[in-house]
Design a protein around this motif. Sequence first.
Motif, PDB file in Angstrom:
ATOM      1  N   UNK A 122       0.805  -1.224   0.000  1.00 32.92           N
ATOM      2  CA  UNK A 122       0.000   0.000   0.000  1.00 32.92           C
ATOM      3  C   UNK A 122       0.834   1.268   0.000  1.00 32.92           C
ATOM      4  N   UNK A 123       2.117   1.171   0.391  1.00 34.60           N
ATOM      5  CA  UNK A 123       2.932   2.379   0.430  1.00 34.60           C
ATOM      6  C   UNK A 123       3.172   2.959  -0.950  1.00 34.60           C
ATOM      7  N   UNK A 124       3.070   2.124  -1.992  1.00 36.69           N
ATOM      8  CA  UNK A 124       3.298   2.624  -3.347  1.00 36.69           C
ATOM      9  C   UNK A 124       2.233   3.645  -3.736  1.00 36.69           C
ATOM     10  N   UNK A 125       0.967   3.256  -3.617  1.00 32.08           N
ATOM     11  CA  UNK A 125      -0.085   4.189  -4.009  1.00 32.08           C
ATOM     12  C   UNK A 125      -0.157   5.368  -3.053  1.00 32.08           C
ATOM     13  N   UNK A 126       0.232   5.156  -1.797  1.00 31.46           N
ATOM     14  CA  UNK A 126       0.259   6.273  -0.856  1.00 31.46           C
ATOM     15  C   UNK A 126       1.360   7.260  -1.220  1.00 31.46           C
ATOM     16  N   UNK A 127       2.452   6.746  -1.801  1.00 33.00           N
ATOM     17  CA  UNK A 127       3.506   7.644  -2.280  1.00 33.00           C
ATOM     18  C   UNK A 127       2.978   8.515  -3.402  1.00 33.00           C
ATOM     19  N   UNK A 128       2.250   7.893  -4.338  1.00 32.05           N
ATOM     20  CA  UNK A 128       1.692   8.652  -5.453  1.00 32.05           C
ATOM     21  C   UNK A 128       0.635   9.638  -4.965  1.00 32.05           C
ATOM     22  N   UNK A 129      -0.132   9.239  -3.945  1.00 37.57           N
ATOM     23  CA  UNK A 129      -1.226  10.087  -3.475  1.00 37.57           C
ATOM     24  C   UNK A 129      -0.748  11.223  -2.575  1.00 37.57           C
ATOM     25  N   UNK A 130       0.369  11.001  -1.873  1.00 42.71           N
ATOM     26  CA  UNK A 130       0.831  12.012  -0.915  1.00 42.71           C
ATOM     27  C   UNK A 130       2.034  12.807  -1.398  1.00 42.71           C
ATOM     28  N   UNK A 131       2.891  12.168  -2.213  1.00 36.55           N
ATOM     29  CA  UNK A 131       4.127  12.822  -2.655  1.00 36.55           C
ATOM     30  C   UNK A 131       3.918  13.644  -3.919  1.00 36.55           C
ATOM     31  N   UNK A 132       3.272  13.069  -4.915  1.00 38.01           N
ATOM     32  CA  UNK A 132       3.072  13.762  -6.182  1.00 38.01           C
ATOM     33  C   UNK A 132       2.321  15.088  -6.045  1.00 38.01           C
ATOM     34  N   UNK A 133       1.211  15.139  -5.278  1.00 40.77           N
ATOM     35  CA  UNK A 133       0.437  16.390  -5.214  1.00 40.77           C
ATOM     36  C   UNK A 133       1.241  17.603  -4.755  1.00 40.77           C
ATOM     37  N   UNK A 134       2.351  17.367  -4.050  1.00 41.36           N
ATOM     38  CA  UNK A 134       3.170  18.485  -3.587  1.00 41.36           C
ATOM     39  C   UNK A 134       3.870  19.194  -4.746  1.00 41.36           C
ATOM     40  N   UNK A 135       3.931  18.545  -5.908  1.00 39.73           N
ATOM     41  CA  UNK A 135       4.651  19.109  -7.044  1.00 39.73           C
ATOM     42  C   UNK A 135       3.753  19.359  -8.248  1.00 39.73           C
ATOM     43  N   UNK A 136       2.480  19.037  -8.129  1.00 37.82           N
ATOM     44  CA  UNK A 136       1.556  19.228  -9.246  1.00 37.82           C
ATOM     45  C   UNK A 136       1.278  20.708  -9.462  1.00 37.82           C
ATOM     46  N   UNK A 137       1.303  21.120 -10.727  1.00 33.17           N
ATOM     47  CA  UNK A 137       0.946  22.500 -11.077  1.00 33.17           C
ATOM     48  C   UNK A 137      -0.571  22.568 -11.210  1.00 33.17           C
ATOM     49  N   UNK A 138      -1.205  23.339 -10.357  1.00 34.89           N
ATOM     50  CA  UNK A 138      -2.661  23.399 -10.315  1.00 34.89           C
ATOM     51  C   UNK A 138      -3.254  23.849 -11.647  1.00 34.89           C
ATOM     52  N   UNK A 139      -2.573  24.774 -12.305  1.00 32.95           N
ATOM     53  CA  UNK A 139      -3.096  25.314 -13.567  1.00 32.95           C
ATOM     54  C   UNK A 139      -3.010  24.297 -14.715  1.00 32.95           C
TER      55      UNK A 139
END
Length: 205
Positions: A122-139
């Motif tokens: 489960x840590x894999x999808x949690x990495x994608x769910x918690x780590x990626x959003x910190x770098x996503x460009x909202x626009x």
Amino acid sequence: MIDWIIFLPACFALNLACGPSNLLAMTNGARSGIGFAQKAATGRLMVFVPMIAISALGFGLILTASPFVFGISKLIGAAYIIWLGISLWRSASTINPDEFLGETSSMGSAFRAEALVALSNPKAILTFAAFFPQFVAVEAYWQSYALLGVAFLVMEAVAILAYASGGQLASTFAASKIPTLQRISAAVMCVFGALILVTPQPIAP
């Protein structure tokens, strides 16, 4: 705009972290060579693609929001990884160091093992769910999430190559120690499984 200067080294550190999947790549590299390990690891990469897409859609939050779902996922993942570690430990006793280099196993079973380890942790999808959003460009949400996903997969492939190469080097220059090295890998894999069992439910980002 994606902050690549921070994302790339931080993400690559996650890719290179010693975990069940990378231990599998190292074991496959030692037993059957780098090419075999890379082909088997496509099972892992193929699983990561939909997991990244699921996280982008926000479904990854289900694991962080539901203690029951997270607990079941954690239990299944830990059980499979511990079982795999025990299997590796037992198989170490059958290894003949003199015939180890070039020994091949079933590509199908190696591919399935890579896919199941990636899927059951489960840590894999949690990495994608918690780590990626910190770098996503909202626009440019979808475009940036896709770019982050591609970058992650490329670096994961590099990590696979590194661990597979390490395994092959070990089999070439320390073949007599391979049974011991495999038992160490098996023990570490069991430890990872146990650690998953005690991993607390993360807070949704």
